[in-house]
Design a protein around this motif. Structure first.
Motif, PDB file in Angstrom:
ATOM      1  N   TRP A 275       0.829  -1.208   0.000  1.00 32.72           N
ATOM      2  CA  TRP A 275       0.000   0.000   0.000  1.00 32.72           C
ATOM      3  C   TRP A 275       0.862   1.255   0.000  1.00 32.72           C
ATOM      4  CZ3 TRP A 275      -4.737   0.742  -1.440  1.00 32.72           C
ATOM      5  CH2 TRP A 275      -5.657  -0.308  -1.385  1.00 32.72           C
ATOM      6  N   VAL A 276       1.939   1.256   0.748  1.00 31.72           N
ATOM      7  CA  VAL A 276       2.850   2.411   0.748  1.00 31.72           C
ATOM      8  C   VAL A 276       3.417   2.600  -0.654  1.00 31.72           C
ATOM      9  CG1 VAL A 276       4.994   3.372   1.673  1.00 31.72           C
ATOM     10  CG2 VAL A 276       3.386   2.195   3.200  1.00 31.72           C
ATOM     11  N   SER A 277       3.801   1.504  -1.297  1.00 34.25           N
ATOM     12  CA  SER A 277       4.310   1.575  -2.669  1.00 34.25           C
ATOM     13  C   SER A 277       3.262   2.108  -3.631  1.00 34.25           C
ATOM     14  CB  SER A 277       4.796   0.200  -3.138  1.00 34.25           C
ATOM     15  OG  SER A 277       5.865  -0.229  -2.348  1.00 34.25           O
ATOM     16  N   ALA A 278       2.015   1.692  -3.444  1.00 38.57           N
ATOM     17  CA  ALA A 278       0.938   2.205  -4.295  1.00 38.57           C
ATOM     18  C   ALA A 278       0.792   3.717  -4.127  1.00 38.57           C
ATOM     19  CB  ALA A 278      -0.374   1.495  -3.972  1.00 38.57           C
ATOM     20  N   GLY A 279       0.952   4.197  -2.913  1.00 38.77           N
ATOM     21  CA  GLY A 279       0.904   5.635  -2.674  1.00 38.77           C
ATOM     22  C   GLY A 279       2.044   6.361  -3.369  1.00 38.77           C
TER      23      GLY A 279
ATOM     24  N   LEU B 126     -11.088  14.310   3.916  1.00 42.46           N
ATOM     25  CA  LEU B 126     -12.327  13.639   4.330  1.00 42.46           C
ATOM     26  C   LEU B 126     -12.256  12.124   4.181  1.00 42.46           C
ATOM     27  CD1 LEU B 126     -14.858  16.086   2.630  1.00 42.46           C
ATOM     28  CD2 LEU B 126     -14.173  16.024   5.053  1.00 42.46           C
ATOM     29  N   LEU B 127     -11.361  11.650   3.312  1.00 41.28           N
ATOM     30  CA  LEU B 127     -11.284  10.215   3.017  1.00 41.28           C
ATOM     31  C   LEU B 127     -10.019   9.570   3.562  1.00 41.28           C
ATOM     32  CD1 LEU B 127     -12.438  10.398  -0.718  1.00 41.28           C
ATOM     33  CD2 LEU B 127     -13.843   9.872   1.284  1.00 41.28           C
ATOM     34  N   ALA B 128      -9.391  10.198   4.538  1.00 44.79           N
ATOM     35  CA  ALA B 128      -8.082   9.770   5.018  1.00 44.79           C
ATOM     36  C   ALA B 128      -8.082   8.434   5.738  1.00 44.79           C
ATOM     37  CB  ALA B 128      -7.484  10.846   5.928  1.00 44.79           C
ATOM     38  N   SER B 129      -9.231   7.811   5.913  1.00 44.50           N
ATOM     39  CA  SER B 129      -9.256   6.520   6.598  1.00 44.50           C
ATOM     40  C   SER B 129      -9.351   5.337   5.634  1.00 44.50           C
ATOM     41  CB  SER B 129     -10.440   6.480   7.578  1.00 44.50           C
ATOM     42  OG  SER B 129     -11.652   6.616   6.874  1.00 44.50           O
ATOM     43  N   SER B 130      -9.384   5.602   4.337  1.00 47.22           N
ATOM     44  CA  SER B 130      -9.490   4.537   3.342  1.00 47.22           C
ATOM     45  C   SER B 130      -8.227   4.471   2.495  1.00 47.22           C
ATOM     46  CB  SER B 130     -10.697   4.805   2.426  1.00 47.22           C
ATOM     47  OG  SER B 130     -10.640   3.972   1.280  1.00 47.22           O
ATOM     48  N   PRO B 131      -7.468   3.374   2.584  1.00 47.98           N
ATOM     49  CA  PRO B 131      -6.242   3.259   1.782  1.00 47.98           C
ATOM     50  C   PRO B 131      -6.490   3.404   0.276  1.00 47.98           C
ATOM     51  CG  PRO B 131      -6.319   1.519   3.422  1.00 47.98           C
ATOM     52  CD  PRO B 131      -7.651   2.213   3.459  1.00 47.98           C
ATOM     53  N   LEU B 132      -7.542   2.779  -0.218  1.00 44.55           N
ATOM     54  CA  LEU B 132      -7.826   2.869  -1.650  1.00 44.55           C
ATOM     55  C   LEU B 132      -8.148   4.306  -2.047  1.00 44.55           C
ATOM     56  CD1 LEU B 132      -8.125   1.467  -4.358  1.00 44.55           C
ATOM     57  CD2 LEU B 132     -10.515   0.972  -3.771  1.00 44.55           C
ATOM     58  N   ALA B 133      -8.935   4.986  -1.249  1.00 42.99           N
ATOM     59  CA  ALA B 133      -9.260   6.382  -1.536  1.00 42.99           C
ATOM     60  C   ALA B 133      -8.000   7.244  -1.501  1.00 42.99           C
ATOM     61  CB  ALA B 133     -10.300   6.901  -0.550  1.00 42.99           C
TER      62      ALA B 133
END
Length: 168
Positions: A35-39, A83-90
């Motif tokens: 997930w970090v890499s996706a970011g 507002l969406l900081a709790s969703s990794p995909l978002a």
């Protein structure tokens, strides 16, 4: 040139700070390097892919308007990210969108410099812009870490939205 340098300083603080916050938040939410890499991909690779289009936009449209529109659009997107900081995909998707809207600022600002200062002052003005950006790169992670510790990722993403609005 001075206002452009100040805009770069403020925006660089927010942008580099958000890079820190995105990686930290994705790790905290998932514990996954994937997930970090996706970011990181949503920041670096997407930015590289849209760079040619961003250059085309900067060359074909009023550069001042491109810079303002780029910063305002990115401010709005980071407001959504807060507002969406709790969703990794978002986080990954919205970060990619912010990268797309932020990218045209760079070629527009670089191409605008010869129109803002005399030719003799161009090296000095370019150096001032570079120094402002470098200072933002140094300060951004420190300020982001403070906001993350004090208030969480939503505050850091909201603060980045504010930096883009101020830059505009």
């Amino acid at each position: 040139a001075q206002r452009l340098a100040l805009a770069r300083l403020v925006s660089s603080i927010g942008s580099v700070g958000s890079f820190t916050g995105i990686a930290y938040t994705l790790w905290e939410l998932t514990g996954s390097a994937v997930w970090v890499s996706a970011g990181i991909v949503s920041l670096v690779v997407v930015g590289g892919l849209v760079q040619p289009l961003a250059g085309l936009i900067a060359d074909r449209h009023d550069r001042r308007r491109v810079m303002i529109a780029s910063d305002l659009a990115t401010a709005a997107i980071f407001g959504v990210l807060a507002l969406l900081a709790s969703s990794p995909l978002a986080i990954v998707i919205v970060t990619a969108a912010a990268t797309v809207t932020a990218t045209p600022f760079w070629p527009a600002s670089r191409a605008a410099m010869p129109n803002l200062v005399d030719e003799a002052d161009l090296p000095w003005a370019n150096g001032r812009i570079a120094a402002a950006q470098a200072l933002g790169v140094l300060l951004g992670p420190v300020l982001a870490a403070g906001l993350l510790a004090a208030s969480g990722p939503w505050a850091m993403f909201a603060a980045n939205a504010v930096t883009f609005a101020l830059s505009a």
